[in-house]
Design a protein around this motif. Structure first.
Motif, PDB file in Angstrom:
ATOM      1  N   SER A 122       7.636  -6.948  -4.961  1.00  0.00           N
ATOM      2  CA  SER A 122       7.978  -7.309  -3.515  1.00  0.00           C
ATOM      3  C   SER A 122       7.764  -9.418  -3.111  1.00  0.00           C
ATOM      4  O   SER A 122       9.074  -9.787  -2.463  1.00  0.00           O
ATOM      5  N   GLU A 123       7.061  -9.675  -3.895  1.00  0.00           N
ATOM      6  CA  GLU A 123       6.882 -11.106  -3.732  1.00  0.00           C
ATOM      7  C   GLU A 123       8.189 -12.174  -4.704  1.00  0.00           C
ATOM      8  O   GLU A 123       8.577 -12.760  -3.963  1.00  0.00           O
ATOM      9  N   GLN A 124       9.002 -11.162  -5.242  1.00  0.00           N
ATOM     10  CA  GLN A 124       9.867 -11.937  -5.862  1.00  0.00           C
ATOM     11  C   GLN A 124      11.237 -11.407  -5.442  1.00  0.00           C
ATOM     12  O   GLN A 124      12.110 -11.956  -6.575  1.00  0.00           O
ATOM     13  N   GLY A 125      11.392 -10.498  -4.172  1.00  0.00           N
ATOM     14  CA  GLY A 125      12.316 -11.079  -3.796  1.00  0.00           C
ATOM     15  C   GLY A 125      13.180  -9.069  -3.484  1.00  0.00           C
ATOM     16  O   GLY A 125      13.969  -9.178  -3.413  1.00  0.00           O
ATOM     17  N   ARG A 126      12.721  -8.425  -4.314  1.00  0.00           N
ATOM     18  CA  ARG A 126      12.757  -7.210  -4.950  1.00  0.00           C
ATOM     19  C   ARG A 126      12.573  -5.476  -4.581  1.00  0.00           C
ATOM     20  O   ARG A 126      13.082  -4.579  -4.556  1.00  0.00           O
ATOM     21  N   VAL A 127      12.128  -6.042  -3.270  1.00  0.00           N
ATOM     22  CA  VAL A 127      12.226  -4.941  -2.514  1.00  0.00           C
ATOM     23  C   VAL A 127      12.865  -5.441  -0.631  1.00  0.00           C
ATOM     24  O   VAL A 127      12.359  -6.620  -0.151  1.00  0.00           O
ATOM     25  N   TRP A 128      13.339  -4.608  -0.300  1.00  0.00           N
ATOM     26  CA  TRP A 128      13.997  -4.467   1.431  1.00  0.00           C
ATOM     27  C   TRP A 128      13.522  -3.025   2.239  1.00  0.00           C
ATOM     28  O   TRP A 128      13.655  -2.232   1.726  1.00  0.00           O
ATOM     29  N   ILE A 129      13.063  -3.751   3.272  1.00  0.00           N
ATOM     30  CA  ILE A 129      13.149  -2.784   4.296  1.00  0.00           C
ATOM     31  C   ILE A 129      14.434  -3.087   5.519  1.00  0.00           C
ATOM     32  O   ILE A 129      14.840  -3.500   5.769  1.00  0.00           O
ATOM     33  N   ASN A 130      14.887  -1.679   5.779  1.00  0.00           N
ATOM     34  CA  ASN A 130      16.450  -1.600   6.546  1.00  0.00           C
ATOM     35  C   ASN A 130      16.872  -2.978   6.354  1.00  0.00           C
ATOM     36  O   ASN A 130      17.293  -3.210   7.198  1.00  0.00           O
ATOM     37  N   GLY A 131      17.032  -3.484   5.227  1.00  0.00           N
ATOM     38  CA  GLY A 131      18.026  -4.613   5.076  1.00  0.00           C
ATOM     39  C   GLY A 131      17.265  -5.554   4.791  1.00  0.00           C
ATOM     40  O   GLY A 131      18.827  -6.660   4.301  1.00  0.00           O
ATOM     41  N   LYS A 166       0.772  -1.050   0.035  1.00  0.00           N
ATOM     42  CA  LYS A 166       0.173  -0.085   0.089  1.00  0.00           C
ATOM     43  C   LYS A 166       0.983   1.172  -0.057  1.00  0.00           C
ATOM     44  O   LYS A 166       0.388   2.136  -1.067  1.00  0.00           O
ATOM     45  N   PHE A 167       1.699   1.459   0.974  1.00  0.00           N
ATOM     46  CA  PHE A 167       3.180   2.549   1.038  1.00  0.00           C
ATOM     47  C   PHE A 167       3.242   2.642  -0.445  1.00  0.00           C
ATOM     48  O   PHE A 167       3.569   3.944  -0.905  1.00  0.00           O
ATOM     49  N   LEU A 168       4.036   1.324  -0.995  1.00  0.00           N
ATOM     50  CA  LEU A 168       4.815   1.624  -2.532  1.00  0.00           C
ATOM     51  C   LEU A 168       3.581   2.404  -4.049  1.00  0.00           C
ATOM     52  O   LEU A 168       3.868   3.569  -4.740  1.00  0.00           O
ATOM     53  N   LYS A 169       2.140   1.681  -3.471  1.00  0.00           N
ATOM     54  CA  LYS A 169       1.189   2.324  -4.183  1.00  0.00           C
ATOM     55  C   LYS A 169       0.800   3.946  -4.214  1.00  0.00           C
ATOM     56  O   LYS A 169       0.622   4.835  -4.937  1.00  0.00           O
ATOM     57  N   VAL A 170       0.680   4.184  -2.879  1.00  0.00           N
ATOM     58  CA  VAL A 170      -0.263   5.399  -2.212  1.00  0.00           C
ATOM     59  C   VAL A 170       1.561   6.614  -2.135  1.00  0.00           C
ATOM     60  O   VAL A 170       0.574   7.751  -3.080  1.00  0.00           O
ATOM     61  N   SER A 171       2.345   6.112  -2.627  1.00  0.00           N
ATOM     62  CA  SER A 171       3.501   7.043  -2.156  1.00  0.00           C
ATOM     63  C   SER A 171       3.794   7.041  -3.719  1.00  0.00           C
ATOM     64  O   SER A 171       4.925   8.181  -4.412  1.00  0.00           O
ATOM     65  N   LYS A 218       3.101   2.442  -9.376  1.00  0.00           N
ATOM     66  CA  LYS A 218       2.019   2.435 -10.038  1.00  0.00           C
ATOM     67  C   LYS A 218       0.933   1.936  -9.739  1.00  0.00           C
ATOM     68  O   LYS A 218      -0.599   2.297  -9.513  1.00  0.00           O
ATOM     69  N   ARG A 219       0.850   0.497  -9.171  1.00  0.00           N
ATOM     70  CA  ARG A 219      -0.359  -0.139  -8.911  1.00  0.00           C
ATOM     71  C   ARG A 219       0.194  -1.133  -7.552  1.00  0.00           C
ATOM     72  O   ARG A 219       1.120  -1.702  -7.937  1.00  0.00           O
ATOM     73  N   ARG A 220      -0.803  -1.116  -7.038  1.00  0.00           N
ATOM     74  CA  ARG A 220      -0.393  -1.971  -5.568  1.00  0.00           C
ATOM     75  C   ARG A 220      -0.542  -3.473  -6.323  1.00  0.00           C
ATOM     76  O   ARG A 220       0.052  -4.073  -5.615  1.00  0.00           O
ATOM     77  N   THR A 221      -1.047  -4.314  -7.506  1.00  0.00           N
ATOM     78  CA  THR A 221      -0.854  -5.599  -7.316  1.00  0.00           C
ATOM     79  C   THR A 221       0.750  -5.456  -8.225  1.00  0.00           C
ATOM     80  O   THR A 221       1.669  -6.632  -8.103  1.00  0.00           O
ATOM     81  N   VAL A 222       0.758  -4.658  -8.946  1.00  0.00           N
ATOM     82  CA  VAL A 222       2.917  -4.205  -9.207  1.00  0.00           C
ATOM     83  C   VAL A 222       3.672  -4.313  -7.977  1.00  0.00           C
ATOM     84  O   VAL A 222       4.675  -5.210  -8.303  1.00  0.00           O
ATOM     85  N   ALA A 223       3.217  -3.191  -7.220  1.00  0.00           N
ATOM     86  CA  ALA A 223       4.604  -3.832  -5.497  1.00  0.00           C
ATOM     87  C   ALA A 223       3.954  -4.981  -5.510  1.00  0.00           C
ATOM     88  O   ALA A 223       4.993  -5.141  -4.641  1.00  0.00           O
ATOM     89  N   LYS A 224       2.477  -5.721  -5.396  1.00  0.00           N
ATOM     90  CA  LYS A 224       2.600  -7.420  -4.050  1.00  0.00           C
ATOM     91  C   LYS A 224       3.262  -7.881  -5.015  1.00  0.00           C
ATOM     92  O   LYS A 224       4.268  -8.762  -4.610  1.00  0.00           O
ATOM     93  N   ASP A 225       3.667  -8.500  -6.498  1.00  0.00           N
ATOM     94  CA  ASP A 225       4.680  -8.749  -7.367  1.00  0.00           C
ATOM     95  C   ASP A 225       5.929  -8.800  -7.106  1.00  0.00           C
ATOM     96  O   ASP A 225       6.809  -9.443  -7.158  1.00  0.00           O
TER      97      ASP A 225
END
Length: 89
Positions: free
Chosen positions: A23-32, A5-10, A14-21
């Motif tokens: 992060s599921e692919q391991g392409r997003v990290w929070i604090n490492g 939701k943050f990735l989409k709102v910010s 652009k799309r929440r489903t893309v943001a979900k995909d």
């Protein structure tokens, strides 16, 4: 707030489903650490997102449930952009 939701709102993604995909692919990290779509995002967290061959690192400045397009960029600060694979993972 949920990561997807943050990735989409910010408008980092652009799309929440893309943001979900992404992060599921391991392409997003929070604090490492690897992040899932449901991971909690807090103010002050550092997010690293791999966009193709580029890795963008941002700091979360504020959380809002919705925002106008003009104000979306105030939700984060870009810390660095680099070609993916150059940093020590």
């Amino acid at each position: 707030m949920r990561l997807d939701k943050f990735l989409k709102v910010s408008r980092l993604i652009k799309r929440r489903t893309v943001a979900k995909d992404v992060s599921e692919q391991g392409r997003v990290w929070i604090n490492g650490r690897d992040a899932k779509p449901s991971s909690a995002v807090k103010e002050g967290d550092e997010l690293a997102i791999q966009f193709g061959q580029k890795k963008v690192t941002v700091r979360v400045e504020r959380l809002t449930e919705s925002t106008r397009k003009e104000d979306a960029a105030t939700m984060y600060t870009v810390l660095k952009e680099e070609p993916f694979g150059t940093s020590q993972e």
